[in-house]
Design a protein around this motif. Structure first.
Motif, PDB file in Angstrom:
ATOM      1  N   LYS A  45       1.394   6.606  -6.802  1.00  0.00           N
ATOM      2  CA  LYS A  45       0.294   7.744  -7.403  1.00  0.00           C
ATOM      3  C   LYS A  45       0.940   8.500  -6.651  1.00  0.00           C
ATOM      4  CE  LYS A  45      -3.752   4.637  -6.323  1.00  0.00           C
ATOM      5  NZ  LYS A  45      -4.954   4.718  -5.317  1.00  0.00           N
ATOM      6  N   ASN A  46       1.615   9.611  -6.217  1.00  0.00           N
ATOM      7  CA  ASN A  46       2.168  10.846  -6.422  1.00  0.00           C
ATOM      8  C   ASN A  46       2.344  10.869  -8.419  1.00  0.00           C
ATOM      9  OD1 ASN A  46       0.792  11.013  -3.946  1.00  0.00           O
ATOM     10  ND2 ASN A  46       2.174  10.720  -2.225  1.00  0.00           N
ATOM     11  N   THR A  56      11.628   4.665   0.174  1.00  0.00           N
ATOM     12  CA  THR A  56      10.609   3.673   1.209  1.00  0.00           C
ATOM     13  C   THR A  56      10.734   2.414   0.503  1.00  0.00           C
ATOM     14  OG1 THR A  56       9.123   5.037   0.129  1.00  0.00           O
ATOM     15  CG2 THR A  56       7.572   3.404   0.596  1.00  0.00           C
ATOM     16  N   TYR A  61       0.800   3.907  -3.046  1.00  0.00           N
ATOM     17  CA  TYR A  61       0.888   5.370  -2.908  1.00  0.00           C
ATOM     18  C   TYR A  61       1.878   6.427  -3.130  1.00  0.00           C
ATOM     19  CZ  TYR A  61       0.322  10.038   0.098  1.00  0.00           C
ATOM     20  OH  TYR A  61       0.072  11.423   0.518  1.00  0.00           O
ATOM     21  N   GLN A  62       3.238   5.620  -2.726  1.00  0.00           N
ATOM     22  CA  GLN A  62       4.097   6.934  -3.978  1.00  0.00           C
ATOM     23  C   GLN A  62       4.172   6.825  -5.269  1.00  0.00           C
ATOM     24  OE1 GLN A  62       5.680   8.188  -2.447  1.00  0.00           O
ATOM     25  NE2 GLN A  62       5.376   7.961   0.048  1.00  0.00           N
ATOM     26  N   GLU A  71       0.987  -1.096   0.330  1.00  0.00           N
ATOM     27  CA  GLU A  71       0.137   0.441  -0.321  1.00  0.00           C
ATOM     28  C   GLU A  71       1.313   1.577  -0.224  1.00  0.00           C
ATOM     29  OE1 GLU A  71      -3.047  -0.205   3.278  1.00  0.00           O
ATOM     30  OE2 GLU A  71      -3.421  -2.408   2.520  1.00  0.00           O
ATOM     31  N   GLN A  72       1.635   1.046   0.600  1.00  0.00           N
ATOM     32  CA  GLN A  72       2.525   2.161   0.873  1.00  0.00           C
ATOM     33  C   GLN A  72       3.371   2.461  -0.748  1.00  0.00           C
ATOM     34  OE1 GLN A  72       5.326   2.096   4.436  1.00  0.00           O
ATOM     35  NE2 GLN A  72       3.780   2.149   5.120  1.00  0.00           N
ATOM     36  N   HIS A  82       9.047  13.021  -5.942  1.00  0.00           N
ATOM     37  CA  HIS A  82       8.204  11.853  -5.385  1.00  0.00           C
ATOM     38  C   HIS A  82       9.136  10.624  -5.828  1.00  0.00           C
ATOM     39  CE1 HIS A  82       4.706  14.517  -4.982  1.00  0.00           C
ATOM     40  NE2 HIS A  82       4.980  15.003  -6.062  1.00  0.00           N
TER      41      HIS A  82
END
Length: 349
Positions: free
Chosen positions: A215-216, A248, A212-213, A208-209, A241
């Protein structure tokens, strides 16, 4: 007779000049000033000083001597030596510190008065009683406040108030580890029970993390069709990003590496490889450095998981990784280093 007297006078002048060391000049060499002086004073013609130049009688000062006389008399410098103890008369008098008044603002003067009054009213440290020393807080007590908060028990200790699953969600990872290790120290047999119930780490929150990265990254790209999404201006907008995505990925893989979860680490490599592959490929080769670095990190962790996990990884997981190895090699050639470990493990199973 007159000529005879002039001749005698000249002879006497010549003798006086030789005695004084003055060269006798020819009458034609006498300067104009002396001729004019003799013309004005005819009585001087017969005198002994008639033929002597003016420079000998009244010498003129040179320019250097005139400058020296204008300076005045030379003064002897005042020298001081510790032996004689002489003091310079030009020495400035020293002012006493008590006579000096310091200029300060009214607020600063009021603060100084308050501090001075507090010092006067403050009791002496040597005469203070031991009770006052105990009541005053020390640095150690302030530093141990955090330890006291950690050692305090929870207010929900009964089973009827809050379920245990909800309470455990509020604790940090360090608190849970310290709590479990404390229970194992009190009851060593509990360690075997816990080890038998340990599951494989869940990599869904990690996915999930990463999602999210990613998508940014795509949100930062330009939306219009007239502008390229892979050129240098687009990379400049997504660079921040991309760096967050890389950080991450490094932190997540390193956490699984340090915890020795080789099976979860191999699964994470397969999952994260697809996310790195889906990131934009930029027109400039230098801008793809983040993408290449992420592939190399995952290749290193995959090889490390195969070496340390060995046959405990299971045949199904190893076969799944081998099936995707060829497509992964098109993105990064470093993943081919895993072929040696895969061949060894497949022959051993």
């Amino acid at each position: 007779m007159a000529n005879l007297e002039i001749t005698r006078t000249r002879t006497a002048l010549a003798e006086i000049a030789t005695e004084l060391g003055i060269p006798m000049q020819h009458p034609s060499a006498i300067p104009f000033a002396a001729t004019r002086r003799n013309a004005l004073n005819p009585g001087l013609i017969d005198s002994p000083a008639a033929n002597i130049p003016d420079s000998y009688l009244s010498p003129r000062m040179s320019p250097d001597e005139a400058v020296i006389q204008q300076r005045g008399r030379r003064r002897v410098p005042i020298m001081w030596s510790p032996e004689k103890g002489l003091q310079s008369p030009n020495k400035t008098p020293t002012k006493s510190i008590s006579a000096m008044t310091l200029r300060s603002s009214p607020r600063k003067r009021s603060l100084i008065k308050e501090l001075s009054s507090a010092r006067i009213s403050e009791p002496d440290a040597s005469n203070s009683s031991p009770t006052t020393k105990r009541n005053t807080p020390s640095k150690g007590s302030l530093g141990s406040a955090k330890k006291i908060r950690l050692q305090e028990g929870s207010i929900y200790r009964s089973k009827d108030e809050v379920p245990l699953e909800i309470l455990l969600k509020g604790y940090s990872q360090e608190q849970l580890i310290s709590m479990i290790t404390g229970m194992i120290q009190a009851n060593p047999k509990l360690e075997d029970t816990i080890r038998s119930e340990l599951p494989i780490p869940d990599i869904a929150p990690l996915e999930e993390q990463l999602g999210y990265q990613k998508k940014n990254i795509f949100k930062s790209l330009p939306v219009t069709r007239l502008v390229s999404k892979t050129d240098s201006p687009a990379f400049a907008r997504a660079a921040t990003h991309l760096a967050a995505f890389k950080k991450t990925l490094i932190d997540q893989s390193q956490t699984l590496q340090n915890s020795k979860h080789w099976d979860a680490l191999l699964d994470y490599v397969i999952m994260a490889w697809n996310y790195v592959r889906s990131t934009p490929t930029w027109d400039n080769h230098a801008h793809n450095a983040v993408r290449r670095h992420c592939f190399k990190i995952l290749s290193y962790h995959a090889n490390s998981a195969l070496k340390n996990g060995s046959t405990a990884l299971g045949k199904e997981r190893i076969d799944r990784f081998q099936a995707k190895l060829k497509s992964m090699a098109t993105d990064c050639e470093d993943i081919n280093d895993c072929n040696v470990c895969l061949g060894y493990l497949l022959n051993k199973m």
